[in-house]
Design a protein around this motif. Sequence first.
Motif, PDB file in Angstrom:
ATOM      1  N   GLU A   1       0.770  -1.077   0.002  1.00  0.00           N
ATOM      2  CA  GLU A   1      -0.107   0.053  -0.053  1.00  0.00           C
ATOM      3  C   GLU A   1       0.699   1.137  -0.011  1.00  0.00           C
ATOM      4  O   GLU A   1       1.974   1.333   0.472  1.00  0.00           O
ATOM      5  CB  GLU A   1      -1.068   0.045   1.187  1.00  0.00           C
ATOM      6  CG  GLU A   1      -1.920  -1.154   1.268  1.00  0.00           C
ATOM      7  CD  GLU A   1      -2.704  -1.007   2.244  1.00  0.00           C
ATOM      8  OE1 GLU A   1      -3.810  -1.963   2.286  1.00  0.00           O
ATOM      9  OE2 GLU A   1      -2.623  -0.350   3.195  1.00  0.00           O
ATOM     10  N   LYS A   2       0.260   2.338  -0.650  1.00  0.00           N
ATOM     11  CA  LYS A   2       1.066   3.547  -0.613  1.00  0.00           C
ATOM     12  C   LYS A   2       0.510   4.616   0.508  1.00  0.00           C
ATOM     13  O   LYS A   2       0.885   4.794   1.430  1.00  0.00           O
ATOM     14  CB  LYS A   2       0.835   4.334  -1.872  1.00  0.00           C
ATOM     15  CG  LYS A   2       1.365   3.460  -3.077  1.00  0.00           C
ATOM     16  CD  LYS A   2       1.372   4.334  -4.530  1.00  0.00           C
ATOM     17  CE  LYS A   2       1.878   3.546  -5.531  1.00  0.00           C
ATOM     18  NZ  LYS A   2       1.534   4.305  -6.916  1.00  0.00           N
ATOM     19  N   LYS A   3      -0.788   5.175   0.103  1.00  0.00           N
ATOM     20  CA  LYS A   3      -1.351   6.077   1.085  1.00  0.00           C
ATOM     21  C   LYS A   3      -2.848   5.787   0.784  1.00  0.00           C
ATOM     22  O   LYS A   3      -3.450   5.183  -0.073  1.00  0.00           O
ATOM     23  CB  LYS A   3      -1.106   7.645   0.579  1.00  0.00           C
ATOM     24  CG  LYS A   3       0.413   7.992   0.573  1.00  0.00           C
ATOM     25  CD  LYS A   3       0.576   9.388   0.117  1.00  0.00           C
ATOM     26  CE  LYS A   3       1.760   9.845  -0.081  1.00  0.00           C
ATOM     27  NZ  LYS A   3       2.072  11.235  -0.491  1.00  0.00           N
ATOM     28  N   VAL A   4      -3.607   6.570   1.982  1.00  0.00           N
ATOM     29  CA  VAL A   4      -4.997   6.632   1.658  1.00  0.00           C
ATOM     30  C   VAL A   4      -5.343   7.774   0.715  1.00  0.00           C
ATOM     31  O   VAL A   4      -4.560   8.785   0.617  1.00  0.00           O
ATOM     32  CB  VAL A   4      -5.492   7.078   3.111  1.00  0.00           C
ATOM     33  CG1 VAL A   4      -7.175   7.020   2.991  1.00  0.00           C
ATOM     34  CG2 VAL A   4      -5.325   6.313   4.327  1.00  0.00           C
ATOM     35  N   ILE A   5      -6.414   7.413  -0.259  1.00  0.00           N
ATOM     36  CA  ILE A   5      -6.869   8.292  -1.090  1.00  0.00           C
ATOM     37  C   ILE A   5      -8.251   9.101  -0.458  1.00  0.00           C
ATOM     38  O   ILE A   5      -9.237   8.409  -0.202  1.00  0.00           O
ATOM     39  CB  ILE A   5      -7.149   7.964  -2.306  1.00  0.00           C
ATOM     40  CG1 ILE A   5      -6.083   7.066  -2.937  1.00  0.00           C
ATOM     41  CG2 ILE A   5      -7.829   8.778  -3.394  1.00  0.00           C
ATOM     42  CD1 ILE A   5      -6.286   6.242  -4.154  1.00  0.00           C
ATOM     43  N   TRP A   6      -8.164  10.440  -0.465  1.00  0.00           N
ATOM     44  CA  TRP A   6      -9.316  11.256   0.218  1.00  0.00           C
ATOM     45  C   TRP A   6      -9.841  12.166  -0.744  1.00  0.00           C
ATOM     46  O   TRP A   6      -9.322  12.438  -1.728  1.00  0.00           O
ATOM     47  CB  TRP A   6      -8.715  12.200   1.340  1.00  0.00           C
ATOM     48  CG  TRP A   6      -7.975  11.378   2.415  1.00  0.00           C
ATOM     49  CD1 TRP A   6      -6.452  11.574   2.854  1.00  0.00           C
ATOM     50  CD2 TRP A   6      -8.430  10.608   3.703  1.00  0.00           C
ATOM     51  NE1 TRP A   6      -6.359  10.768   3.990  1.00  0.00           N
ATOM     52  CE2 TRP A   6      -7.353  10.358   4.442  1.00  0.00           C
ATOM     53  CE3 TRP A   6      -9.802  10.181   3.884  1.00  0.00           C
ATOM     54  CZ2 TRP A   6      -7.602   9.539   5.349  1.00  0.00           C
ATOM     55  CZ3 TRP A   6     -10.040   9.180   4.954  1.00  0.00           C
ATOM     56  CH2 TRP A   6      -8.960   8.903   5.808  1.00  0.00           C
ATOM     57  N   ALA A   7     -11.279  12.573  -0.545  1.00  0.00           N
ATOM     58  CA  ALA A   7     -12.090  13.406  -1.434  1.00  0.00           C
ATOM     59  C   ALA A   7     -11.224  14.794  -1.234  1.00  0.00           C
ATOM     60  O   ALA A   7     -10.480  15.093  -0.302  1.00  0.00           O
ATOM     61  CB  ALA A   7     -13.538  13.566  -1.020  1.00  0.00           C
ATOM     62  N   ASP A   8     -11.198  15.431  -2.407  1.00  0.00           N
ATOM     63  CA  ASP A   8     -10.865  16.632  -2.406  1.00  0.00           C
ATOM     64  C   ASP A   8     -10.790  17.383  -1.270  1.00  0.00           C
ATOM     65  O   ASP A   8     -12.048  17.713  -0.951  1.00  0.00           O
ATOM     66  CB  ASP A   8     -10.985  17.492  -3.662  1.00  0.00           C
ATOM     67  CG  ASP A   8     -10.272  16.941  -5.084  1.00  0.00           C
ATOM     68  OD1 ASP A   8      -9.228  16.072  -4.868  1.00  0.00           O
ATOM     69  OD2 ASP A   8     -10.734  16.944  -6.004  1.00  0.00           O
ATOM     70  N   GLY A   9     -10.096  18.126  -0.649  1.00  0.00           N
ATOM     71  CA  GLY A   9     -10.404  18.955   0.322  1.00  0.00           C
ATOM     72  C   GLY A   9     -10.345  18.621   1.734  1.00  0.00           C
ATOM     73  O   GLY A   9     -10.245  19.185   2.791  1.00  0.00           O
ATOM     74  N   PHE A  10     -10.232  17.186   1.938  1.00  0.00           N
ATOM     75  CA  PHE A  10     -10.206  16.497   3.380  1.00  0.00           C
ATOM     76  C   PHE A  10      -8.796  16.291   3.629  1.00  0.00           C
ATOM     77  O   PHE A  10      -7.870  15.698   2.781  1.00  0.00           O
ATOM     78  CB  PHE A  10     -10.882  15.318   3.156  1.00  0.00           C
ATOM     79  CG  PHE A  10     -11.032  14.719   4.618  1.00  0.00           C
ATOM     80  CD1 PHE A  10     -11.773  14.825   5.741  1.00  0.00           C
ATOM     81  CD2 PHE A  10     -10.116  13.406   4.815  1.00  0.00           C
ATOM     82  CE1 PHE A  10     -11.970  14.174   6.789  1.00  0.00           C
ATOM     83  CE2 PHE A  10     -10.191  12.752   5.917  1.00  0.00           C
ATOM     84  CZ  PHE A  10     -11.175  13.083   6.905  1.00  0.00           C
ATOM     85  N   SER A  11      -8.549  16.242   5.110  1.00  0.00           N
ATOM     86  CA  SER A  11      -7.346  16.063   5.712  1.00  0.00           C
ATOM     87  C   SER A  11      -7.639  15.650   7.038  1.00  0.00           C
ATOM     88  O   SER A  11      -8.491  16.007   7.746  1.00  0.00           O
ATOM     89  CB  SER A  11      -6.270  16.834   5.769  1.00  0.00           C
ATOM     90  OG  SER A  11      -6.672  18.342   5.927  1.00  0.00           O
ATOM     91  N   LEU A  12      -6.718  14.771   7.499  1.00  0.00           N
ATOM     92  CA  LEU A  12      -6.786  14.250   9.004  1.00  0.00           C
ATOM     93  C   LEU A  12      -6.416  15.531   9.887  1.00  0.00           C
ATOM     94  O   LEU A  12      -5.542  16.159   9.384  1.00  0.00           O
ATOM     95  CB  LEU A  12      -6.113  13.111   9.441  1.00  0.00           C
ATOM     96  CG  LEU A  12      -6.406  11.949   8.653  1.00  0.00           C
ATOM     97  CD1 LEU A  12      -5.403  10.616   8.881  1.00  0.00           C
ATOM     98  CD2 LEU A  12      -7.577  11.361   9.113  1.00  0.00           C
TER      99      LEU A  12
END
Length: 250
Positions: free
Chosen positions: A239-250
């Motif tokens: 795995e690389k990274k989680v793919i989020w919807a545009d504009g979202f971050s933890l």
Amino acid sequence: MGKMTSADISTVDAAAALEGWHRARTAYVTGTHGPLSLVFTHWGVAGEDAVAEETARADWPEHVIFSRLQRDNIDTGELEHGYRIWDTRSPAQQAFQGIGSYGYNPEWVIDAEFEYVDESRFMPFEHLRDAGATRGLPVSGDIVFTLNGVEHRLAAFDAGEQLQLVFADATSGSESYASGRFLFVPRPAVSADQTPGTRFPLTLDFNHAVVPPCGFSNQMNCPLPPASNRFTEAINAGEKKVIWADGFSL
């Protein structure tokens, strides 16, 4: 097209199995107790009683799930009680679009050995949310292998019947999750009277490397790779990274 060799068939089968594994991973991270659902973690003061569930739930919607946990205080060793709140309707669940991953790469299936050291050996691991402090984790042996002519001796801590390897590589922070990735491998069965220095064969399949739980929720506290587990090579597998919807971050 020429006839497929046994090696070709093996690679195709391994790639198909990996696709199934990725589907299972997605089902896990989006599940009721998957890391995308974790919205709150609370730790009490060492030595104090656990918080009542009714009190813990007071400010949360009725549909959330409550669970308890405990750990030793990082400074005193006293028992700390904690709890978690899980919500399958969390913002992270709604923004999740998948986990980026590399295709199957047979070059990163490595023959290695587990060198038994001592059942009672603990090693310090820094954790993401402990402000540089370390927690001792059980590391009863080392994973040893040679890569490009260089011997690597990795610290993987004992996690039940598995060894948990926390590693970083040349892709960390660019192509893959910045804090490193995890790889779980079956822990060799070591008898209580085993002689230190004895080696057991094992396989490191980095195609099964995963983004740690802290890559899905900022309420997770993950161990960070020690110096011995930082590769100069690019491990372009798993795995690389989680793919989020545009504009979202933890």
